[in-house]
Structures are given as C-alpha cells and as structure tokens.
Design an enzyme around this catalytic site. Structure first.
Site, PDB file in Angstrom:
ATOM      1  N   HIS A 142      56.751  71.524   3.585  1.00 32.94           N
ATOM      2  CA  HIS A 142      57.401  71.806   4.866  1.00 32.94           C
ATOM      3  C   HIS A 142      57.953  73.223   4.895  1.00 32.94           C
ATOM      4  O   HIS A 142      57.670  73.999   5.810  1.00 32.94           O
ATOM      5  CB  HIS A 142      58.519  70.798   5.127  1.00 32.94           C
ATOM      6  CG  HIS A 142      59.121  70.907   6.485  1.00 32.94           C
ATOM      7  ND1 HIS A 142      60.070  71.859   6.811  1.00 32.94           N
ATOM      8  CD2 HIS A 142      58.905  70.193   7.619  1.00 32.94           C
ATOM      9  CE1 HIS A 142      60.409  71.729   8.079  1.00 32.94           C
ATOM     10  NE2 HIS A 142      59.726  70.727   8.595  1.00 32.94           N
ATOM     11  N   GLU A 173      56.849  76.147   7.270  1.00 36.10           N
ATOM     12  CA  GLU A 173      57.962  76.903   7.838  1.00 36.10           C
ATOM     13  C   GLU A 173      58.700  77.764   6.817  1.00 36.10           C
ATOM     14  O   GLU A 173      59.835  78.173   7.070  1.00 36.10           O
ATOM     15  CB  GLU A 173      58.953  75.930   8.496  1.00 36.10           C
ATOM     16  CG  GLU A 173      58.345  75.135   9.646  1.00 36.10           C
ATOM     17  CD  GLU A 173      59.341  74.188  10.297  1.00 36.10           C
ATOM     18  OE1 GLU A 173      60.554  74.290   9.972  1.00 36.10           O
ATOM     19  OE2 GLU A 173      58.929  73.348  11.116  1.00 36.10           O
ATOM     20  N   HIS A 205      53.369  66.402  10.400  1.00 34.50           N
ATOM     21  CA  HIS A 205      52.991  67.709   9.861  1.00 34.50           C
ATOM     22  C   HIS A 205      51.604  67.663   9.221  1.00 34.50           C
ATOM     23  O   HIS A 205      50.805  68.589   9.386  1.00 34.50           O
ATOM     24  CB  HIS A 205      54.018  68.192   8.839  1.00 34.50           C
ATOM     25  CG  HIS A 205      55.260  68.758   9.458  1.00 34.50           C
ATOM     26  ND1 HIS A 205      55.245  69.897  10.241  1.00 34.50           N
ATOM     27  CD2 HIS A 205      56.551  68.354   9.406  1.00 34.50           C
ATOM     28  CE1 HIS A 205      56.480  70.169  10.642  1.00 34.50           C
ATOM     29  NE2 HIS A 205      57.281  69.248  10.161  1.00 34.50           N
TER      30      HIS A 205
END
Length: 255
Positions: A142, A173, A205
């Site tokens: 992530h 991110e 995701h």
C-alpha cells in the site's frame, strides 16, 4: 468470561478477500482457546459499505466496549496490520483510551515490526518464489507517508541480501513506486512478471491498482504479466508469523 481478544484489521469490502482476514483470525483463535473472540475493522468506509449489505462489523472502540460490558478483565488486541503507520497509530490511541476499563489491556505489534521480522519475511518470500530465467516477481504494497514506509525499501534490501535481484517491492502510495519498479526491470529487457499483493487481503487495491493499473503499464513496457490475487493472510507461513506475534502478546496479558 475473564479473558478476551480482538483481532483488528483495516477491513475489506471484497467478499472473496475476506478469506485472508478469517484465516489469520482463525490462527489467532487457535492460540488462545480460552479467550472470548471479537473482530473489529478500523476503516469507517468499509464498515459503512458492509452495513449497507446488512453486516455490522464494529470499530475497535465498539469491540473494546463490548468486551468490557461482557465482564472481560484481561484483553488482548492483535492487529493484522503489516507495519507501524498512521492506521496503527490510530488504533493504539483507541486502545489507550480504554486502559482504565480493564485490569490488563495489551496491544500487539504489527507483522513486520523489527529487523528480524523483515529478514524472515524476505527469506520466506524468496522460498515461495523460486528463481526462473527471464522471470521476475513484483510485490505491491500500500505505502504511506508515515516514516514506517521504510519497511518497504528495507524488505527490498532483505530480498537483495537473499541474492534475489528478480524479486521487487513497490507501493501504490509510497516508495518505491511503480516507476522505480519499471526502471529496475528495464536493464534485463522484457520478462515474464508475476504481480502479487503485499497486503493482508487481495481487495480493492489488488483488483484496481495491481490488475487494473500496474498490469497494463508493465505490459506496455513489453513484459508478459500475470496477477496473483492471493492476500498474505491466505499463506500458511504468514499465518504462523501472526500466530507467533499473538503468542508474544498473550504473555503480557498473563503477567
């Protein structure tokens, strides 16, 4: 019941991805058969989505209040989070707010909490993805703007120290990014690439960013790509790491 436990996850709204969460929860429950069990999701958005489908999953604060109301005096809160970060900071603050409500209230560490965890995780990934000529595996995490994002480049270093230049870590991110991955793949020319989520679940995701964005961008760079929609929580060796983490926590509740 005097003793209780909460398995707290970020959560997922993808039904197929719940298997990974439940597999880890079951591993934790087997470690503490005498404890009352509760599940909590920290994401308000995911809780709202599930509530709209008729399923109510409590927040951590709500789960803690339920244990307190049930008479639990010694409580263990084990996160399924991968690393320390913004989400972990939030659940730590929520747990601390209930400190006076229990005789003992202990919060567990995330999966990759120290150097030893990262080294072990890198070694197991290396075993799970044996080298093959002309192939590479890319793991999508992530990422965060929290300092804890350093876990991802540290894991990449761990893989390199395992002698695995073909196993690459990226984030949606954070850092490293997909652009960093593409640069690392470029010198070897087109490859067969396996994309896998470096997340507890293969949820939104994995389906949107990994399969919907990363895959076509890697293919545009000339690589042949396949996606593995298997969350970390579905892997037995990851479940074992969580179980060991929880066993460490339970010692604190018994002191």
């Amino acid at each position: 019941m005097e003793r209780g436990m909460i398995a707290v996850s970020f959560g997922t709204s993808v039904p197929e991805a719940r298997t990974a969460v439940e597999a880890v929860e079951n591993a934790l429950r087997r470690e503490a058969p005498g404890y009352g069990f509760a599940r909590a999701f920290t994401s308000p958005t995911i809780r709202r989505v599930l509530a709209g489908r008729g399923e109510r999953v409590p927040s951590l604060a709500e789960a803690l209040e339920s244990l307190r109301a049930a008479g639990v005096r010694r409580a263990a809160v084990q996160p399924t989070h991968l690393l320390y970060g913004v989400e972990y900071d939030k659940l730590k603050a929520e747990t601390e707010a209930f400190a006076g409500a229990f005789d003992v209230l202990a919060l567990g560490r995330p999966l990759l909490a120290d150097t030893g965890d990262i080294k072990r995780f890198a070694a197991r990934l290396s075993q799970a993805y044996p080298p093959a000529e002309g192939s590479a595996a890319v793991f999508m995490g992530h990422g965060t703007d929290h300092f804890a994002n350093a876990v991802y480049p540290a894991l990449q270093t761990g893989l390199r120290l395992e002698g695995r230049e073909d196993l690459l870590v990226g984030t949606v991110e954070g850092w490293p990014s997909l652009e960093d991955i593409l640069r690392q793949l470029a010198p070897g020319g087109p490859r067969r690439v396996t994309l896998a989520p470096l997340m507890l679940v293969a949820g939104d995701h994995a389906r949107s960013d990994m399969a919907g964005d990363w895959k076509p961008r890697l293919e545009a760079a000339g690589h042949t790509v396949r996606c593995t929609l298997t969350g970390l929580g579905e892997l037995p060796w990851v479940q074992e790491m969580y179980r060991e983490r929880f066993a460490e926590l339970l010692k604190k509740t018994e002191e």
